[in-house]
Design a protein around this motif. Structure first.
Motif, PDB file in Angstrom:
ATOM      1  N   LYS A  28     131.936  19.031  -1.346  1.00 24.99           N
ATOM      2  CA  LYS A  28     131.316  20.288  -0.912  1.00 24.99           C
ATOM      3  C   LYS A  28     131.615  20.546   0.576  1.00 24.99           C
ATOM      4  O   LYS A  28     130.726  20.885   1.366  1.00 24.99           O
ATOM      5  CB  LYS A  28     129.811  20.269  -1.187  1.00 24.99           C
ATOM      6  N   MET A  29     132.861  20.351   0.928  1.00 23.99           N
ATOM      7  CA  MET A  29     133.361  20.614   2.277  1.00 23.99           C
ATOM      8  C   MET A  29     134.545  21.561   2.168  1.00 23.99           C
ATOM      9  O   MET A  29     135.078  21.768   1.090  1.00 23.99           O
ATOM     10  CB  MET A  29     133.806  19.299   2.956  1.00 23.99           C
ATOM     11  N   THR A  30     134.952  22.124   3.278  1.00 26.49           N
ATOM     12  CA  THR A  30     136.167  22.931   3.267  1.00 26.49           C
ATOM     13  C   THR A  30     137.382  22.003   3.303  1.00 26.49           C
ATOM     14  O   THR A  30     137.301  20.865   3.790  1.00 26.49           O
ATOM     15  CB  THR A  30     136.223  23.866   4.480  1.00 26.49           C
ATOM     16  N   ARG A  31     138.498  22.509   2.806  1.00 28.31           N
ATOM     17  CA  ARG A  31     139.715  21.713   2.833  1.00 28.31           C
ATOM     18  C   ARG A  31     140.121  21.389   4.267  1.00 28.31           C
ATOM     19  O   ARG A  31     140.571  20.271   4.569  1.00 28.31           O
ATOM     20  CB  ARG A  31     140.840  22.478   2.129  1.00 28.31           C
ATOM     21  N   ALA A  32     139.941  22.362   5.153  1.00 26.57           N
ATOM     22  CA  ALA A  32     140.299  22.149   6.557  1.00 26.57           C
ATOM     23  C   ALA A  32     139.458  21.049   7.191  1.00 26.57           C
ATOM     24  O   ALA A  32     139.960  20.244   7.988  1.00 26.57           O
ATOM     25  CB  ALA A  32     140.125  23.455   7.328  1.00 26.57           C
ATOM     26  N   ASN A  33     138.179  20.988   6.808  1.00 28.58           N
ATOM     27  CA  ASN A  33     137.288  19.975   7.355  1.00 28.58           C
ATOM     28  C   ASN A  33     137.683  18.573   6.881  1.00 28.58           C
ATOM     29  O   ASN A  33     137.681  17.615   7.661  1.00 28.58           O
ATOM     30  CB  ASN A  33     135.844  20.288   6.952  1.00 28.58           C
ATOM     31  N   VAL A  34     138.032  18.456   5.594  1.00 33.05           N
ATOM     32  CA  VAL A  34     138.479  17.169   5.055  1.00 33.05           C
ATOM     33  C   VAL A  34     139.766  16.737   5.751  1.00 33.05           C
ATOM     34  O   VAL A  34     139.921  15.573   6.141  1.00 33.05           O
ATOM     35  CB  VAL A  34     138.695  17.265   3.530  1.00 33.05           C
ATOM     36  N   SER A  35     140.689  17.682   5.915  1.00 29.92           N
ATOM     37  CA  SER A  35     141.961  17.379   6.571  1.00 29.92           C
ATOM     38  C   SER A  35     141.736  16.935   8.011  1.00 29.92           C
ATOM     39  O   SER A  35     142.388  15.994   8.499  1.00 29.92           O
ATOM     40  CB  SER A  35     142.871  18.615   6.544  1.00 29.92           C
ATOM     41  N   TYR A  36     140.802  17.579   8.707  1.00 29.29           N
ATOM     42  CA  TYR A  36     140.501  17.228  10.096  1.00 29.29           C
ATOM     43  C   TYR A  36     139.992  15.796  10.196  1.00 29.29           C
ATOM     44  O   TYR A  36     140.455  15.018  11.047  1.00 29.29           O
ATOM     45  CB  TYR A  36     139.458  18.198  10.663  1.00 29.29           C
ATOM     46  N   HIS A  37     139.046  15.418   9.349  1.00 30.60           N
ATOM     47  CA  HIS A  37     138.478  14.069   9.394  1.00 30.60           C
ATOM     48  C   HIS A  37     139.528  13.014   9.042  1.00 30.60           C
ATOM     49  O   HIS A  37     139.517  11.913   9.613  1.00 30.60           O
ATOM     50  CB  HIS A  37     137.280  13.968   8.450  1.00 30.60           C
ATOM     51  N   LEU A  38     140.425  13.345   8.123  1.00 29.97           N
ATOM     52  CA  LEU A  38     141.498  12.402   7.784  1.00 29.97           C
ATOM     53  C   LEU A  38     142.425  12.201   8.987  1.00 29.97           C
ATOM     54  O   LEU A  38     142.808  11.067   9.312  1.00 29.97           O
ATOM     55  CB  LEU A  38     142.285  12.912   6.577  1.00 29.97           C
TER      56      LEU A  38
END
Length: 302
Positions: A28-38
């Motif tokens: 339940k996150m945005t794709r951009a947010n997941v990519s940023y944390h990775l």
């Protein structure tokens, strides 16, 4: 550099999902947010964890190793939480089970009733379906007929499945029954859903292997419906023995090609679960219970 638990579990979710979009949906996150944390995790470690291409994502060796550590820690945390939550109580939890429509209805229903009576604190969520795919988040255990279990899953053998060529007594008297496999090509065939318009039917007689391509006249993934269609005299059914045993015993349905071992989707029933997903005590108990029941069923004469 220390790796925190949240970063590890994020990496596990990304790798298990297969891509950032699916991971984002699950979390339940945005794709951009997941990519940023990775990217932040990779920057902190100074190493690439996932190789990205235009079509797929593939973990590096370091990514795989960290992922395995993350899975182990998450499973231990889940076990600890379960122990504290259920302390002093009977078996608790939820078990999502996906079962084939026919086998689940005819064979497994009494088992599931007995399990629920024995463990009333366990919530059973039973889905009747025949689709063969990866286990979804809400399915902990899947029962499937397969030629070979997927390498990505743990498989428990639940015995063999015997397919029969069968028809109503009235149909057999009017049209006759095939004595050779090739004769099925000219008969109206009734069977479960197949991929495409044609069905590949394999048959084994001793050391001899045959295969014919058939075009079914009626298909469905709901075996109780297929049974009624066969009783209605609409053709020759290719059915698992457990679905038609009672009407064969009564004489309403007759069989042919009994000296052949028929195979459509495979001849083995398997209980499947993902090795990476945490198995609660309720899930483990249900797996052991169902395998024991299947072994006892397999030992019965047919």
């Amino acid at each position: 550099m220390n790796v925190d638990f949240a970063s590890l579990t994020l990496l596990v979710d990304i790798i298990d999902a297969g891509n950032l979009s699916k991971a984002a949906s699950k979390l339940k996150m945005t794709r951009a947010n997941v990519s940023y944390h990775l990217r932040q995790l990779e920057k902190a470690l100074g190493a690439e964890l996932i190789r990205r291409t235009s079509r797929r994502m593939e973990p590096t060796e370091l990514g795989w190793r960290l992922c395995e550590h993350g899975r182990a820690i998450r499973n231990e945390m889940a076990s600890a939480h379960e122990t504290v939550t259920n302390l002093g109580q009977g078996l608790q939890g939820r078990v999502g089970i996906s079962v084939p429509s026919g086998y689940g209805h005819i064979v497994m229903t009494p088992w599931l009733i007995e399990f629920k009576q024995k463990y009333p604190g366990v919530v059973l969520d039973v889905v009747f379906e025949n689709r063969i795919d990866n286990l979804r988040d809400d399915v902990d255990i899947a029962i499937r007929v397969l030629p070979q279990p997927p390498e990505t899953m743990v498989a428990k053998d639940m015995g063999t499945v015997r397919y029969l060529a069968c028809a109503s007594k009235a149909f057999a008297q009017q049209h006759g029954m095939p004595t050779e496999l090739s004769q099925l090509r000219t008969q109206p065939v009734i069977t479960a859903n197949v991929v495409g318009r044609q069905l590949s039917l394999r048959a084994y007689r001793g050391e001899e292997r045959q295969e014919v391509m058939l075009t079914p006249t009626l298909i469905s993934d709901h075996y109780p419906f297929l049974k009624e269609v066969i009783l209605g005299g609409l053709g020759i059914g290719l059915m698992p023995d457990y679905m038609v045993a009672d009407v064969i015993a009564s004489g309403d349905v007759v069989t042919s090609l009994d000296d052949h071992r028929l195979s459509i989707f495979g001849t083995n029933m398997y209980l499947l679960y993902l090795p990476s997903r945490h198995r609660t005590r309720a899930i483990k108990t249900c797996i052991d219970f169902l395998v024991e029941k299947a072994n006892a069923h397999e030992a019965q004469p047919r």
